[in-house]
Design a protein around this motif. Structure first.
Motif, mmCIF file in Angstrom:
data_model
loop_
_atom_site.group_PDB
_atom_site.id
_atom_site.type_symbol
_atom_site.label_atom_id
_atom_site.label_comp_id
_atom_site.label_asym_id
_atom_site.label_seq_id
_atom_site.Cartn_x
_atom_site.Cartn_y
_atom_site.Cartn_z
ATOM 1 N N MET A 1 39.585 30.585 33.205
ATOM 2 C CA MET A 1 39.016 29.584 34.110
ATOM 3 C C MET A 1 39.650 28.220 33.861
ATOM 4 S SD MET A 1 35.058 28.386 34.500
ATOM 5 C CE MET A 1 34.624 26.912 35.421
ATOM 6 N N LYS A 2 39.761 27.802 32.599
ATOM 7 C CA LYS A 2 40.288 26.483 32.283
ATOM 8 C C LYS A 2 41.725 26.343 32.750
ATOM 9 C CE LYS A 2 37.282 25.500 28.344
ATOM 10 N NZ LYS A 2 37.236 25.206 26.907
ATOM 11 N N SER A 3 42.542 27.400 32.538
ATOM 12 C CA SER A 3 43.938 27.303 32.939
ATOM 13 C C SER A 3 44.067 27.144 34.440
ATOM 14 C CB SER A 3 44.712 28.543 32.481
ATOM 15 O OG SER A 3 44.170 29.706 33.093
ATOM 16 N N GLN A 4 43.198 27.814 35.217
ATOM 17 C CA GLN A 4 43.255 27.698 36.669
ATOM 18 C C GLN A 4 42.899 26.285 37.118
ATOM 19 O OE1 GLN A 4 40.613 30.765 37.988
ATOM 20 N NE2 GLN A 4 42.271 32.204 38.328
ATOM 21 N N VAL A 5 41.862 25.722 36.539
ATOM 22 C CA VAL A 5 41.426 24.383 36.930
ATOM 23 C C VAL A 5 42.505 23.366 36.620
ATOM 24 C CG1 VAL A 5 39.732 22.561 36.529
ATOM 25 C CG2 VAL A 5 38.994 24.947 36.619
ATOM 26 N N ILE A 6 43.124 23.465 35.461
ATOM 27 C CA ILE A 6 44.172 22.526 35.077
ATOM 28 C C ILE A 6 45.364 22.655 36.008
ATOM 29 C CG2 ILE A 6 45.850 21.967 33.282
ATOM 30 C CD1 ILE A 6 43.716 22.759 31.223
ATOM 31 N N PHE A 7 45.745 23.883 36.329
ATOM 32 C CA PHE A 7 46.868 24.103 37.236
ATOM 33 C C PHE A 7 46.607 23.447 38.577
ATOM 34 C CE2 PHE A 7 48.619 26.405 40.821
ATOM 35 C CZ PHE A 7 49.978 26.414 40.528
ATOM 36 N N LEU A 8 45.408 23.660 39.111
ATOM 37 C CA LEU A 8 45.058 23.116 40.409
ATOM 38 C C LEU A 8 45.090 21.602 40.386
ATOM 39 C CD1 LEU A 8 44.004 23.397 43.309
ATOM 40 C CD2 LEU A 8 41.698 23.469 42.370
ATOM 41 N N ALA A 9 44.476 21.013 39.360
ATOM 42 C CA ALA A 9 44.406 19.557 39.293
ATOM 43 C C ALA A 9 45.799 18.948 39.231
ATOM 44 C CB ALA A 9 43.588 19.133 38.078
ATOM 45 N N HIS A 93 38.001 35.453 41.705
ATOM 46 C CA HIS A 93 39.330 35.596 42.293
ATOM 47 C C HIS A 93 40.342 34.824 41.450
ATOM 48 C CE1 HIS A 93 37.835 37.366 46.099
ATOM 49 N NE2 HIS A 93 36.799 36.575 45.904
ATOM 50 N N CYS A 94 41.453 35.470 41.177
ATOM 51 C CA CYS A 94 42.535 34.804 40.446
ATOM 52 C C CYS A 94 43.545 34.298 41.471
ATOM 53 C CB CYS A 94 43.198 35.769 39.465
ATOM 54 S SG CYS A 94 42.081 36.326 38.156
ATOM 55 N N ARG A 95 43.449 33.021 41.795
ATOM 56 C CA ARG A 95 44.307 32.446 42.822
ATOM 57 C C ARG A 95 44.806 31.078 42.365
ATOM 58 N NH1 ARG A 95 41.011 31.789 48.101
ATOM 59 N NH2 ARG A 95 39.980 30.296 46.718
ATOM 60 N N ASP A 96 45.911 30.664 42.928
ATOM 61 C CA ASP A 96 46.457 29.337 42.684
ATOM 62 C C ASP A 96 46.574 28.620 44.029
ATOM 63 O OD1 ASP A 96 46.856 29.845 39.925
ATOM 64 O OD2 ASP A 96 48.714 30.898 40.396
ATOM 65 N N MET A 97 46.335 27.312 44.017
ATOM 66 C CA MET A 97 46.467 26.545 45.245
ATOM 67 C C MET A 97 47.413 25.376 45.058
ATOM 68 S SD MET A 97 43.645 24.848 47.841
ATOM 69 C CE MET A 97 43.056 23.503 46.822
ATOM 70 N N VAL A 114 48.382 25.855 50.388
ATOM 71 C CA VAL A 114 48.891 27.228 50.315
ATOM 72 C C VAL A 114 48.249 27.891 49.101
ATOM 73 C CG1 VAL A 114 50.907 28.704 50.096
ATOM 74 C CG2 VAL A 114 51.066 26.568 51.407
ATOM 75 N N ILE A 115 47.488 28.949 49.339
ATOM 76 C CA ILE A 115 46.792 29.678 48.270
ATOM 77 C C ILE A 115 47.461 31.032 48.077
ATOM 78 C CG2 ILE A 115 44.605 30.745 47.576
ATOM 79 C CD1 ILE A 115 43.168 28.615 49.210
ATOM 80 N N THR A 116 47.803 31.342 46.832
ATOM 81 C CA THR A 116 48.402 32.650 46.527
ATOM 82 C C THR A 116 47.518 33.387 45.533
ATOM 83 O OG1 THR A 116 49.778 31.602 44.814
ATOM 84 C CG2 THR A 116 50.783 31.934 46.966
ATOM 85 N N TRP A 117 47.390 34.697 45.737
ATOM 86 C CA TRP A 117 46.630 35.560 44.843
ATOM 87 C C TRP A 117 47.553 36.040 43.723
ATOM 88 C CZ3 TRP A 117 44.897 34.218 49.386
ATOM 89 C CH2 TRP A 117 43.529 34.306 49.678
ATOM 90 N N GLN A 118 47.066 35.983 42.493
ATOM 91 C CA GLN A 118 47.908 36.331 41.348
ATOM 92 C C GLN A 118 48.179 37.825 41.241
ATOM 93 O OE1 GLN A 118 46.210 34.627 37.791
ATOM 94 N NE2 GLN A 118 46.236 32.540 38.598
ATOM 95 N N HIS A 119 47.224 38.664 41.670
ATOM 96 C CA HIS A 119 47.376 40.103 41.491
ATOM 97 C C HIS A 119 47.387 40.859 42.814
ATOM 98 C CE1 HIS A 119 46.821 39.213 37.309
ATOM 99 N NE2 HIS A 119 45.593 38.753 37.519
#
Length: 288
Positions: A1-9, A93-97, A114-119
């Protein structure tokens, strides 16, 4: 969860700052507020947090897409969307935006994400209209295009690309012509029957919305041929959705209206599904 939030920010911060520096003088507080709203939308879906999603959207927001295979037009209110999500089993959901672009004019903004799903071989592009209502930035409209498979750029000939651009520009020109003549039949060519319009009242800071029929009725009462300068400032196309930024300058009263126009291709033609406008105070007497 933390890695996703940091990536998004980080991705949002980088994208917004570079776009803002290149295009508009947008203060950092505004950027932070808009980014916060987009975070609520993205992370709310990622972690199944209905309250976070509701925090991102205006209560009268609409979501729109056109099914890639069937070509069927779909539009529903945020309440329907939240009800559907609440009935689904809990799932993360494991996604990046990536916030690809952001344009801000007064109390109205348009973001492309643009949102991409990791898996999953899945990617979704959103054109998101955001308005500052009652001192809070909220999503008022989201138009989406979803892709599956390898994301390889499909082979589109120069002629096909040019034909698409011509069709979109013609739709926008029909809208502009209807705005000058107040001809309902021209408007009907440009707008989808389920289209809606919105603007923020510059004095009361409330969101004003009109249905297609309300819009036609409003223009039917206007005098034609109001002189104005019309500029199609930009157009962006993704699959069967597009967005345009249009400026209308009324020299006689020294006022400007800026339109963010979302379009979809359905039944073989491009039509406007949503229009959000920023009106300067001097332009309040002019219909959106």
């Amino acid at each position: 969860m933390k890695s996703q939030v940091i990536f998004l920010a980080l991705s949002l911060l980088f994208s917004v700052q570079s776009f803002a520096t290149r295009s508009h003088k947008v203060d950092r507080a505004t950027i932070r507020e808009i980014r916060k709203t987009l975070n609520f939308y993205f992370e709310g879906v990622n972690f199944g947090d209905i309250n976070a999603i509701a925090e991102a959207y205006h209560p009268h927001a609409y979501l729109t897409y056109v099914d890639v295979e069937s070509g069927e037009y779909q539009k529903f209110q945020i309440g329907e969307y939240l009800t559907t999500l609440s009935q689904l089993p809990e799932r993360k959901h494991c996604r990046d935006m990536l916030l690809e672009s952001l344009d801000v004019t007064g109390e109205v903004a348009l973001a492309k994400t643009v949102i991409t799903w990791q898996h999953l071989p899945k990617r979704m592009t959103d054109y998101i209209t955001i308005m500052k209502v009652d001192d809070e930035w909220r999503i008022i409209s989201r138009v989406s295009y979803t892709e599956w498979a390898s994301f390889e750029t499909p082979h589109i000939t120069r002629q096909d690309r040019k034909a698409t651009q011509i069709e979109i520009y013609q739709t926008i020109r029909d809208y502009l012509s209807g705005g000058q003549t107040h001809d309902g039949e021209i408007f009907k060519k440009a707008f989808h029957p389920q289209a809606d319009m919105a603007f923020v009242h510059p004095k009361h800071k409330t969101c004003q919305r009109l249905s297609m029929q309300d819009y036609l009725n409003l223009h039917a009462r206007q005098s034609p041929n109001r002189k104005r300068q019309q500029i199609i400032e930009s157009v962006d196309i993704t699959g069967n959705i597009a967005v345009a930024k249009v400026k209308l300058r009324y020299k006689k009263i020294n006022a400007m209206i800026t339109d963010y126009i979302c379009l979809v291709k359905t039944d073989g033609k491009w039509q406007i599904t949503h229009k959000a406008s920023h009106k300067e105070i001097k332009a309040m007497s002019i219909p959106i």
